[in-house]
Design a protein around this motif. Structure first.
Motif, PDB file in Angstrom:
ATOM      1  N   THR A 185      -1.193   5.615   8.576  1.00 14.71           N
ATOM      2  CA  THR A 185      -0.422   4.414   8.950  1.00 14.71           C
ATOM      3  C   THR A 185      -1.081   3.158   8.408  1.00 14.71           C
ATOM      4  O   THR A 185      -0.410   2.263   7.877  1.00 14.71           O
ATOM      5  CB  THR A 185      -0.298   4.326  10.479  1.00 14.71           C
ATOM      6  OG1 THR A 185       0.444   5.447  10.958  1.00 14.71           O
ATOM      7  CG2 THR A 185       0.408   3.043  10.894  1.00 14.71           C
ATOM      8  N   ILE A 186      -2.397   3.079   8.530  1.00 10.57           N
ATOM      9  CA  ILE A 186      -3.114   1.894   8.041  1.00 10.57           C
ATOM     10  C   ILE A 186      -2.900   1.721   6.541  1.00 10.57           C
ATOM     11  O   ILE A 186      -2.635   0.605   6.063  1.00 10.57           O
ATOM     12  CB  ILE A 186      -4.618   2.004   8.370  1.00 10.57           C
ATOM     13  CG1 ILE A 186      -4.831   1.979   9.882  1.00 10.57           C
ATOM     14  CG2 ILE A 186      -5.395   0.866   7.696  1.00 10.57           C
ATOM     15  CD1 ILE A 186      -6.237   2.356  10.317  1.00 10.57           C
ATOM     16  N   CYS A 187      -2.992   2.790   5.790  1.00  9.35           N
ATOM     17  CA  CYS A 187      -2.797   2.689   4.341  1.00  9.35           C
ATOM     18  C   CYS A 187      -1.339   2.348   4.002  1.00  9.35           C
ATOM     19  O   CYS A 187      -1.078   1.641   3.021  1.00  9.35           O
ATOM     20  CB  CYS A 187      -3.226   3.975   3.650  1.00  9.35           C
ATOM     21  SG  CYS A 187      -5.024   4.135   3.515  1.00  9.35           S
ATOM     22  N   ASP A 188      -0.409   2.821   4.816  1.00 11.43           N
ATOM     23  CA  ASP A 188       0.990   2.400   4.623  1.00 11.43           C
ATOM     24  C   ASP A 188       1.108   0.889   4.824  1.00 11.43           C
ATOM     25  O   ASP A 188       1.786   0.196   4.048  1.00 11.43           O
ATOM     26  CB  ASP A 188       1.911   3.128   5.610  1.00 11.43           C
ATOM     27  CG  ASP A 188       2.099   4.604   5.276  1.00 11.43           C
ATOM     28  OD1 ASP A 188       1.768   5.010   4.141  1.00 11.43           O
ATOM     29  OD2 ASP A 188       2.578   5.344   6.158  1.00 11.43           O
ATOM     30  N   TRP A 189       0.470   0.373   5.879  1.00  7.96           N
ATOM     31  CA  TRP A 189       0.474  -1.080   6.114  1.00  7.96           C
ATOM     32  C   TRP A 189      -0.144  -1.821   4.929  1.00  7.96           C
ATOM     33  O   TRP A 189       0.389  -2.841   4.490  1.00  7.96           O
ATOM     34  CB  TRP A 189      -0.325  -1.418   7.376  1.00  7.96           C
ATOM     35  CG  TRP A 189       0.251  -0.937   8.662  1.00  7.96           C
ATOM     36  CD1 TRP A 189       1.533  -0.519   8.909  1.00  7.96           C
ATOM     37  CD2 TRP A 189      -0.445  -0.825   9.911  1.00  7.96           C
ATOM     38  NE1 TRP A 189       1.677  -0.156  10.216  1.00  7.96           N
ATOM     39  CE2 TRP A 189       0.490  -0.330  10.862  1.00  7.96           C
ATOM     40  CE3 TRP A 189      -1.744  -1.081  10.320  1.00  7.96           C
ATOM     41  CZ2 TRP A 189       0.134  -0.109  12.198  1.00  7.96           C
ATOM     42  CZ3 TRP A 189      -2.097  -0.867  11.639  1.00  7.96           C
ATOM     43  CH2 TRP A 189      -1.170  -0.383  12.569  1.00  7.96           C
ATOM     44  N   MET A 190      -1.255  -1.311   4.443  1.00  6.30           N
ATOM     45  CA  MET A 190      -1.955  -1.974   3.340  1.00  6.30           C
ATOM     46  C   MET A 190      -1.068  -2.034   2.091  1.00  6.30           C
ATOM     47  O   MET A 190      -0.973  -3.079   1.435  1.00  6.30           O
ATOM     48  CB  MET A 190      -3.269  -1.252   3.039  1.00  6.30           C
ATOM     49  CG  MET A 190      -4.299  -1.360   4.159  1.00  6.30           C
ATOM     50  SD  MET A 190      -5.769  -0.333   3.900  1.00  6.30           S
ATOM     51  CE  MET A 190      -6.632  -1.273   2.633  1.00  6.30           C
ATOM     52  N   GLU A 191      -0.427  -0.943   1.782  1.00  7.49           N
ATOM     53  CA  GLU A 191       0.442  -0.923   0.596  1.00  7.49           C
ATOM     54  C   GLU A 191       1.606  -1.899   0.762  1.00  7.49           C
ATOM     55  O   GLU A 191       1.993  -2.596  -0.195  1.00  7.49           O
ATOM     56  CB  GLU A 191       0.947   0.491   0.340  1.00  7.49           C
ATOM     57  CG  GLU A 191      -0.131   1.435  -0.153  1.00  7.49           C
ATOM     58  CD  GLU A 191       0.392   2.818  -0.484  1.00  7.49           C
ATOM     59  OE1 GLU A 191      -0.164   3.456  -1.391  1.00  7.49           O
ATOM     60  OE2 GLU A 191       1.379   3.265   0.165  1.00  7.49           O
ATOM     61  N   SER A 192       2.163  -1.960   1.969  1.00  4.80           N
ATOM     62  CA  SER A 192       3.269  -2.869   2.218  1.00  4.80           C
ATOM     63  C   SER A 192       2.827  -4.325   2.078  1.00  4.80           C
ATOM     64  O   SER A 192       3.513  -5.144   1.442  1.00  4.80           O
ATOM     65  CB  SER A 192       3.835  -2.631   3.625  1.00  4.80           C
ATOM     66  OG  SER A 192       4.868  -3.547   3.924  1.00  4.80           O
ATOM     67  N   MET A 193       1.678  -4.672   2.636  1.00  6.80           N
ATOM     68  CA  MET A 193       1.201  -6.053   2.570  1.00  6.80           C
ATOM     69  C   MET A 193       0.788  -6.439   1.152  1.00  6.80           C
ATOM     70  O   MET A 193       0.987  -7.592   0.732  1.00  6.80           O
ATOM     71  CB  MET A 193       0.041  -6.259   3.550  1.00  6.80           C
ATOM     72  CG  MET A 193       0.435  -6.105   5.008  1.00  6.80           C
ATOM     73  SD  MET A 193      -0.861  -6.634   6.158  1.00  6.80           S
ATOM     74  CE  MET A 193      -0.661  -8.417   6.120  1.00  6.80           C
ATOM     75  N   MET A 194       0.220  -5.509   0.409  1.00  4.28           N
ATOM     76  CA  MET A 194      -0.136  -5.807  -0.983  1.00  4.28           C
ATOM     77  C   MET A 194       1.112  -6.100  -1.805  1.00  4.28           C
ATOM     78  O   MET A 194       1.137  -7.029  -2.625  1.00  4.28           O
ATOM     79  CB  MET A 194      -0.914  -4.643  -1.607  1.00  4.28           C
ATOM     80  CG  MET A 194      -2.368  -4.587  -1.194  1.00  4.28           C
ATOM     81  SD  MET A 194      -3.329  -3.431  -2.211  1.00  4.28           S
ATOM     82  CE  MET A 194      -2.697  -1.861  -1.646  1.00  4.28           C
ATOM     83  N   ALA A 195       2.155  -5.309  -1.593  1.00  6.73           N
ATOM     84  CA  ALA A 195       3.399  -5.513  -2.344  1.00  6.73           C
ATOM     85  C   ALA A 195       4.014  -6.872  -2.008  1.00  6.73           C
ATOM     86  O   ALA A 195       4.560  -7.551  -2.885  1.00  6.73           O
ATOM     87  CB  ALA A 195       4.381  -4.393  -2.034  1.00  6.73           C
ATOM     88  N   GLU A 196       3.899  -7.290  -0.745  1.00  4.74           N
ATOM     89  CA  GLU A 196       4.521  -8.547  -0.336  1.00  4.74           C
ATOM     90  C   GLU A 196       3.691  -9.761  -0.717  1.00  4.74           C
ATOM     91  O   GLU A 196       4.220 -10.798  -1.122  1.00  4.74           O
ATOM     92  CB  GLU A 196       4.763  -8.543   1.175  1.00  4.74           C
ATOM     93  CG  GLU A 196       5.553  -9.748   1.655  1.00  4.74           C
ATOM     94  CD  GLU A 196       5.906  -9.674   3.132  1.00  4.74           C
ATOM     95  OE1 GLU A 196       6.696 -10.521   3.578  1.00  4.74           O
ATOM     96  OE2 GLU A 196       5.391  -8.778   3.837  1.00  4.74           O
ATOM     97  N   SER A 197       2.371  -9.642  -0.589  1.00  2.00           N
ATOM     98  CA  SER A 197       1.508 -10.810  -0.792  1.00  2.00           C
ATOM     99  C   SER A 197       0.966 -10.936  -2.208  1.00  2.00           C
ATOM    100  O   SER A 197       0.554 -12.024  -2.613  1.00  2.00           O
ATOM    101  CB  SER A 197       0.322 -10.747   0.179  1.00  2.00           C
ATOM    102  OG  SER A 197      -0.564  -9.682  -0.182  1.00  2.00           O
ATOM    103  N   GLY A 198       0.926  -9.832  -2.933  1.00  2.00           N
ATOM    104  CA  GLY A 198       0.299  -9.851  -4.246  1.00  2.00           C
ATOM    105  C   GLY A 198      -1.208  -9.880  -4.182  1.00  2.00           C
ATOM    106  O   GLY A 198      -1.887 -10.068  -5.194  1.00  2.00           O
ATOM    107  N   SER A 199      -1.783  -9.677  -2.990  1.00  2.00           N
ATOM    108  CA  SER A 199      -3.233  -9.706  -2.800  1.00  2.00           C
ATOM    109  C   SER A 199      -3.727  -8.338  -2.340  1.00  2.00           C
ATOM    110  O   SER A 199      -3.098  -7.689  -1.493  1.00  2.00           O
ATOM    111  CB  SER A 199      -3.602 -10.758  -1.749  1.00  2.00           C
ATOM    112  OG  SER A 199      -4.970 -10.660  -1.395  1.00  2.00           O
ATOM    113  N   ASN A 200      -4.865  -7.896  -2.887  1.00  2.00           N
ATOM    114  CA  ASN A 200      -5.428  -6.605  -2.500  1.00  2.00           C
ATOM    115  C   ASN A 200      -6.643  -6.759  -1.594  1.00  2.00           C
ATOM    116  O   ASN A 200      -7.418  -5.814  -1.394  1.00  2.00           O
ATOM    117  CB  ASN A 200      -5.800  -5.784  -3.730  1.00  2.00           C
ATOM    118  CG  ASN A 200      -7.016  -6.354  -4.452  1.00  2.00           C
ATOM    119  OD1 ASN A 200      -7.334  -7.541  -4.318  1.00  2.00           O
ATOM    120  ND2 ASN A 200      -7.700  -5.519  -5.220  1.00  2.00           N
TER     121      ASN A 200
END
Length: 589
Positions: A368-383
């Protein structure tokens, strides 16, 4: 129902706070029309602009002679500040690759130039861009000091913090809220815009710290003036700790609901028109609390936080202190994620272990955490990610790192841990390979006797080895420490500082900060004072804020003098200086 969730001023401007992205996503998942706004960032951008400085100059020029005299240096460089403010902010926002203007020298900037010249510093080998970011940050600090001359409540990432932190009654906060100021005027113009743009049925204000409280009440007050029928909810970290015994009905002249603990269920009950839960309301002129019904949302079931509506490209970082770990809090664009509800340990006697956000531990799964991370990276453009709130347990870290490596995610992250011996060399190396760049954690008193007394669950020897493991893996480390802990002796303070000095000189510990111990109402120590040889003192109880509890204890040293010495030593250690001095020398000077 249309819901507007707001981060009120003031908070650090480098990245959005975690609360509204999480709650906005949750409410949308339940079928509600939720939007969010960062009034803290937007207000700072209004103040630190050519228009904002023009108004500041006008206020200072018409101020009383004492204020005007103190601002002489700033006023004399009016043209230079007006010419440079917008290029500086654009540079710190990353909208400009370079800075081609000469910065006017206020006290902070002049001091930095003097240090660079007299000590022959090169700002510790900073590259050109980082040196420029450092100087621009000090330039903004100089402007912030000028704002403080016009409005003593102003602080760069906090407003009226000391007044609100010390507020016993709501009238203390109200005195700040009703004062006319540039801060209030510009905040009200922002509130007008958002209430007119969204016409919300419900406004939700998160108050994580005392330095946001006045801004939150100002916002609520203005929105009710513009749209009297709007309902306003107050919640967040400050509310969860300070307002658990709320009984002052005057608060409800400005807000309609005050919610405690995890906000999902309380908000859902309100927007669905159901009986409130974990919520204070005013009924018949008195404050009523609707109790908890034990309904919680499993952390693993939450949707990924959302960032739309937040001006990510307008965030700007500050690099004021020449320490690579300290810089992480104020510089860089971090996606903030809460990996677990509560603390995996929740036994420290000094901590608020009776409160839900500590005592109820509920982690999300690595998937779940990695799903959140991928979603936020796609939206924010920040890793980049900052894992916020309580300690990250080794078991969760191990699984999270495996999932990150399995997915091949290119990420950088940091967060708060416990320096426990389960963080061995193999796990720490795995964390580094999975993108961990820094960790923070509590060494507290750095003395085995008092660590055992407070039930910290670590020893100095084990924690020191954990720090070495991180440093060997190339991960930066920061330690929180405390002085003034009940029964702590002067010799134990010396011992703790000597341990810190050795670890920092060795390169195992990269940054430290000493806090003076405060006894909180929700801790084991407040419930069992005799075990810690302290006596609780009478409190002024007004039905508003209650957190820090006054107490008396016996110490064989002057706490104020010791605090000054520890801060002086730490400041130098953080810059790589003063390691050759015996620790006793810091207490002499």
């Amino acid at each position: 129902m249309k819901i507007l969730l707001i981060t009120p001023p003031l908070l650090q401007p480098n990245t959005p706070y975690a609360a509204t992205p999480l709650l906005t996503a949750w409410l949308r998942s339940q079928g509600h029309d939720a939007v969010q706004a960062d009034l803290s960032l937007e207000l700072l951008l209004k103040l630190f602009s050519k228009e904002g400085l023009c108004e500041l100059f006008q206020r200072l020029e018409s101020a009383a002679s004492g204020q005007r005299s103190a601002a002489t240096g700033f006023l004399e460089q009016r043209a230079a500040y007006l010419e440079t403010i917008e290029p500086v902010v654009a540079f710190l926002q990353g909208k400009s690759d370079s800075l081609n203007v000469a910065l006017p020298e206020g006290p902070n900037l002049a001091r930095a130039y003097d240090q660079e010249e007299q000590l022959q510093w090169d700002f510790r080998g900073l590259n050109g861009e980082d040196r420029a970011r450092h100087l621009c940050s000090l330039y903004l600090d100089d402007i912030a000091e000028a704002f403080k001359l016009a409005d003593p409540n102003f602080g760069f990432s906090r407003y009226a913090e000391s007044q609100c932190a010390a507020a016993v009654g709501f009238k203390d906060v109200l005195n700040v809220v009703t004062q006319k100021s540039m801060f209030r005027g510009k905040l009200e113009s922002l509130a007008d815009r958002y209430i007119e743009q969204h016409a919300p049925d419900l406004v939700v204000l998160t108050v994580p710290f005392p330095g946001c409280l006045a801004g939150a009440i100002m916002t609520a007050r203005r929105m009710k003036q513009i749209q009297p029928e709007v309902n306003v909810v107050l919640g967040g970290g400050y509310v969860n700790t300070e307002l658990r015994e709320l009984a002052d009905p005057q608060v409800f002249d400005f807000v309609d609901f005050v919610c405690l603990d995890s906000g999902m269920i309380p908000l859902l009950r309100l927007v669905n028109g159901e009986t409130p839960v974990r919520t204070f309301v005013r009924e018949g002129g008195a404050v009523r609390f609707y109790e908890d019904d034990d309904t919680v949302v499993p952390h693993d079931s939450l949707p990924a936080p959302v960032l739309d509506g937040l001006p990510l490209n307008d965030c700007f970082g500050l690099f004021e202190v020449l320490n690579p770990v300290t810089r992480l809090w104020s510089d860089g664009r971090w996606n903030k994620l809460v990996l677990a509800q509560g603390c995996c340990w929740s036994r420290c006697a000094f901590c608020d272990t009776s409160i839900d956000y500590i005592c109820r531990y509920d982690p999300a799964s690595p998937k779940t955490i990695c799903d959140w991370m991928e979603s936020m990276m796609a939206e924010s453009g920040s890793n980049g990610f900052h894992f916020v709130d309580e300690a990250l347990p080794p078991d969760l870290l191990d699984g999270l790192c495996s999932e990150i490596l399995k997915r091949g995610l290119n990420v950088e992250w940091w967060g708060n841990i416990r320096f426990e011996k389960r963080l061995g060399e193999e796990l720490v190396r795995k964390m580094a390979h999975a993108g961990c760049i820094a960790v923070t954690g509590g060494l507290e008193t750095c003395s085995d006797r008092t660590l055992k007394l407070m039930r910290k669950g670590i020893t100095v020897e084990d924690a020191s080895q954990v720090l070495r493991n991180f440093a060997d893996a190339g991960i930066l480390t920061h330690a929180y420490l405390m002085y003034g802990f009940p029964t702590q002796t002067r010799d134990e303070v010396f011992q703790g500082l000597e341990t810190v000095r050795g670890l920092m000189e060795e390169g195992a510990l990269h940054s430290v900060y000493w806090h003076r111990f405060a006894l909180t109402a929700h801790s084991e120590m407040a419930r069992e004072p005799d075990r810690f040889e302290i006596r609780l003192l009478p409190e002024v109880r007004t039905g508003f804020a209650r957190n820090e509890v006054p107490f008396a204890g016996n110490f064989d040293h002057n706490l104020e003098a010791v605090g000054d010495a520890l801060r002086a030593a730490s400041y130098n250690f953080n810059l790589g200086l003063g390691f050759d001095l015996p620790v006793e020398e810091w207490f002499v000077h």
